[in-house]
Write an enzyme that holds these catalytic residues in place. Sequence first.
Site, PDB file in Angstrom:
ATOM      1  N   ASP A  75       1.259  -1.821   0.115  1.00 34.40           N
ATOM      2  CA  ASP A  75       0.026  -0.013   0.061  1.00 34.40           C
ATOM      3  C   ASP A  75       0.519   0.935  -0.419  1.00 34.40           C
ATOM      4  O   ASP A  75       1.951   1.107   0.269  1.00 34.40           O
ATOM      5  CB  ASP A  75      -1.074  -0.245   1.084  1.00 34.40           C
ATOM      6  CG  ASP A  75      -0.168  -0.275   2.588  1.00 34.40           C
ATOM      7  OD1 ASP A  75       0.732  -0.495   3.058  1.00 34.40           O
ATOM      8  OD2 ASP A  75      -1.276  -0.921   3.541  1.00 34.40           O
ATOM      9  N   ASN A 134      -7.424  -2.366  14.404  1.00 36.87           N
ATOM     10  CA  ASN A 134      -8.616  -3.196  13.840  1.00 36.87           C
ATOM     11  C   ASN A 134      -9.165  -4.526  13.121  1.00 36.87           C
ATOM     12  O   ASN A 134      -9.869  -5.167  11.983  1.00 36.87           O
ATOM     13  CB  ASN A 134      -9.565  -2.049  13.002  1.00 36.87           C
ATOM     14  CG  ASN A 134      -8.887  -1.356  12.039  1.00 36.87           C
ATOM     15  OD1 ASN A 134      -7.545  -1.769  11.095  1.00 36.87           O
ATOM     16  ND2 ASN A 134      -8.814  -0.204  11.233  1.00 36.87           N
ATOM     17  N   HIS A 136      -7.014  -4.900  10.067  1.00 34.76           N
ATOM     18  CA  HIS A 136      -7.042  -4.983   8.610  1.00 34.76           C
ATOM     19  C   HIS A 136      -5.563  -5.149   7.681  1.00 34.76           C
ATOM     20  O   HIS A 136      -5.164  -5.482   8.798  1.00 34.76           O
ATOM     21  CB  HIS A 136      -7.016  -3.454   7.520  1.00 34.76           C
ATOM     22  CG  HIS A 136      -5.675  -2.427   9.227  1.00 34.76           C
ATOM     23  ND1 HIS A 136      -5.513  -0.844   8.753  1.00 34.76           N
ATOM     24  CD2 HIS A 136      -4.491  -2.827   8.543  1.00 34.76           C
ATOM     25  CE1 HIS A 136      -5.036  -0.479   8.952  1.00 34.76           C
ATOM     26  NE2 HIS A 136      -3.903  -1.435   9.303  1.00 34.76           N
ATOM     27  N   GLU A 141      -9.524  -2.192   5.088  1.00 34.78           N
ATOM     28  CA  GLU A 141     -10.336  -1.630   6.139  1.00 34.78           C
ATOM     29  C   GLU A 141     -11.428  -3.070   6.454  1.00 34.78           C
ATOM     30  O   GLU A 141     -12.065  -3.132   5.654  1.00 34.78           O
ATOM     31  CB  GLU A 141     -10.340  -0.228   6.868  1.00 34.78           C
ATOM     32  CG  GLU A 141      -9.665   0.649   6.356  1.00 34.78           C
ATOM     33  CD  GLU A 141      -8.300   0.840   7.218  1.00 34.78           C
ATOM     34  OE1 GLU A 141      -8.294   0.052   7.869  1.00 34.78           O
ATOM     35  OE2 GLU A 141      -8.189   1.675   7.581  1.00 34.78           O
TER      36      GLU A 141
HETATM   37  P1  PGA Z   1       2.747  -1.682  12.130  1.00 38.94           P
HETATM   38  O1  PGA Z   1       1.063  -1.831  11.840  1.00 38.94           O
HETATM   39  O2  PGA Z   1       3.346  -2.794  12.260  1.00 38.94           O
HETATM   40  O3  PGA Z   1       2.351  -0.477  12.817  1.00 38.94           O
HETATM   41  O4  PGA Z   1       1.656  -2.256  13.673  1.00 38.94           O
HETATM   42  C1  PGA Z   1       0.161  -2.876  11.376  1.00 38.94           C
HETATM   43  C2  PGA Z   1      -0.679  -2.409   9.873  1.00 38.94           C
HETATM   44  O5  PGA Z   1      -1.203  -1.522  10.535  1.00 38.94           O
HETATM   45  O6  PGA Z   1      -0.842  -3.364   8.745  1.00 38.94           O
END
Ligand code: PGA
Length: 233
Positions: A75, A134, A136, A141
Amino acid sequence: MLEINKCKDYQEMSDAVADKVEKQLLKKSEYCLSDNTWCDDSRFILPTGSTPIGLYKELVNRDLDWSDAITYNLDEYLDNTIHEQSYFHFMNENLFKHINIDEDNIWFPYDIAVWPDKEYGENVDLCLLGIGSNGHIAFNEPGSSFESKTRVVDLTEQTIQDNSRFFPSIDDVPTKAITMGLKPIMSSKKIILMANGKHKKDILHKALYGEITEDVPASILQTHTNVGVFYCD
Ligand code: PGA
């Protein structure tokens, strides 16, 4: 099928996943040597975020041969004013500028126009993922269709809040991104999901053992045939 590995700490998790990446890179080059003909390049989907930083560090230390590898990032923010916080910048600083990858083999979802008749990042050998608080994966999302393709999305309040730790203030966090969809992610031959920290424990449990639902995008992984989960508290 899910194979779940609890690691004793962040370093052990990073090492274990680096082993898998190394194996994939070597597999292809060994094939080339024994067969002595053209062979497929290793193709990877790569994540950003805080979770894979230790993995990338470990991969850089191992000084591996990436010359035949092709990478697709999951992304990218849709905001070209945030150069230092862009995922391209993150990848360059943490991995790409330290390895011998051909820069023509580095792809981001905004390059999707290059594949007018194909899905971006489809059928890779190894897809690496983190998980959001959450549920995702990439910027798919909660509520994202399991059939979703690579597309522009609005980030949820929760994700904007989570990502604000990387920005001077929450108002500086982009609200839109372009993300690989769940469908191409699921077309990967093998998937590795990483999760680091106590704050990920509940959502990880929900994703791995709870209902398979678009409300928890990572729960789709329960339906894949080859998923390795590496986590630590
Ligand atoms: P993080 O994010 O590695 O900073 O915890 C993971 C994500 O949002 O996919």
